[in-house]
Design a protein around this motif. Sequence first.
Motif, PDB file in Angstrom:
ATOM      1  N   ASP A   1     -90.246  53.057  -8.193  1.00 17.86           N
ATOM      2  CA  ASP A   1     -89.161  54.165  -8.689  1.00 17.86           C
ATOM      3  C   ASP A   1     -88.703  53.267  -9.883  1.00 17.86           C
TER       4      ASP A   1
ATOM      5  N   LYS B   1     -91.275  54.239 -12.632  1.00 22.61           N
ATOM      6  CA  LYS B   1     -91.039  55.847 -12.900  1.00 22.61           C
ATOM      7  C   LYS B   1     -89.722  56.116 -13.944  1.00 22.61           C
ATOM      8  N   ALA B   2     -88.661  55.295 -13.426  1.00 25.65           N
ATOM      9  CA  ALA B   2     -87.376  55.503 -14.334  1.00 25.65           C
ATOM     10  C   ALA B   2     -87.633  54.962 -15.551  1.00 25.65           C
TER      11      ALA B   2
ATOM     12  N   HIS C   1     -90.520  54.795 -17.315  1.00 22.08           N
ATOM     13  CA  HIS C   1     -91.273  55.805 -18.076  1.00 22.08           C
ATOM     14  C   HIS C   1     -90.536  56.907 -18.508  1.00 22.08           C
ATOM     15  N   LYS C   2     -89.839  57.375 -17.443  1.00 27.93           N
ATOM     16  CA  LYS C   2     -88.940  58.576 -17.837  1.00 27.93           C
ATOM     17  C   LYS C   2     -88.432  58.349 -19.064  1.00 27.93           C
ATOM     18  N   LYS C   3     -87.670  57.325 -19.367  1.00 27.07           N
ATOM     19  CA  LYS C   3     -86.838  56.895 -20.344  1.00 27.07           C
ATOM     20  C   LYS C   3     -87.768  57.103 -21.668  1.00 27.07           C
TER      21      LYS C   3
ATOM     22  N   ALA D   1     -90.414  58.851 -22.077  1.00 22.57           N
ATOM     23  CA  ALA D   1     -91.097  60.181 -22.151  1.00 22.57           C
ATOM     24  C   ALA D   1     -89.880  60.953 -22.895  1.00 22.57           C
ATOM     25  N   SER D   2     -88.821  60.840 -22.405  1.00 23.80           N
ATOM     26  CA  SER D   2     -87.690  61.562 -22.847  1.00 23.80           C
ATOM     27  C   SER D   2     -87.080  61.243 -24.239  1.00 23.80           C
ATOM     28  N   ARG D   3     -87.717  60.074 -24.669  1.00 25.59           N
ATOM     29  CA  ARG D   3     -87.610  59.547 -25.810  1.00 25.59           C
ATOM     30  C   ARG D   3     -85.934  59.003 -26.092  1.00 25.59           C
ATOM     31  N   GLU D   4     -85.357  58.686 -24.904  1.00 25.24           N
ATOM     32  CA  GLU D   4     -84.179  58.310 -24.794  1.00 25.24           C
ATOM     33  C   GLU D   4     -83.913  56.712 -25.418  1.00 25.24           C
TER      34      GLU D   4
ATOM     35  N   ASP E   1     -98.991  59.674 -11.778  1.00 26.38           N
ATOM     36  CA  ASP E   1     -99.571  61.075 -12.299  1.00 26.38           C
ATOM     37  C   ASP E   1    -100.824  60.692 -13.182  1.00 26.38           C
TER      38      ASP E   1
END
Length: 210
Positions: free
Chosen positions: A166, A169-170, A172-174, A176-179, A55
Amino acid sequence: MGSDEPYNFVFKVVLIGESGVGKSNLLSRFTKNEFNHDSRTTIGVEFSTRTVQLDSITIKAQIWDTAGLERYRAITSAYYRGAVGALLVYDISKHLTYESVERWLKELFDHADPHIVVMLVGNKTDLESVRTVPTEEAKDFAEKKGLLFMETSALESTNVESAFIDVLKAIHKKVASREVTRGSISAVTLSNPNAMSGEQEEKKPCCKNL
């Protein structure tokens, strides 16, 4: 795909699994779109990078290949240090390489960040006619262990791009979600001027220094 491209994050991803499952060719297919039919077991560690666009985010993947790691246990801790993603590879035509997956998984979690993103990869789908590991069996195992799952063929370039993307992406998702904190998973953002020094520190333990 040059290393001098600007990027927002840098993620370290490791390839693990038994010798001969195709880790080196997965690496060369993803980073250089090449396949070596005469690939030999590599001694120690290989290291390569590729910058990808997800993106509006640019990610530099630092990919480390354990080629032959099972014979070089002394480098294990340095190899896993700072890794935020892992592809655990087995050969779909050799059931013994699949049977060792659980042992590799234990070693990974013993040495790597607890938040690491792991994908179980069944490589060599071009050898479907001599398959010994059923897709559903491996997929079920991955689901039980909370892993991503994909089957690939480095030879035919099947799903290689998807597998690495994939995982990135996973990760980066962590972030971005501040996990997890960026420091925890060694993710560097160039919008933070203090992050640059951290990135340099992360890049120091390359294979040449092992």
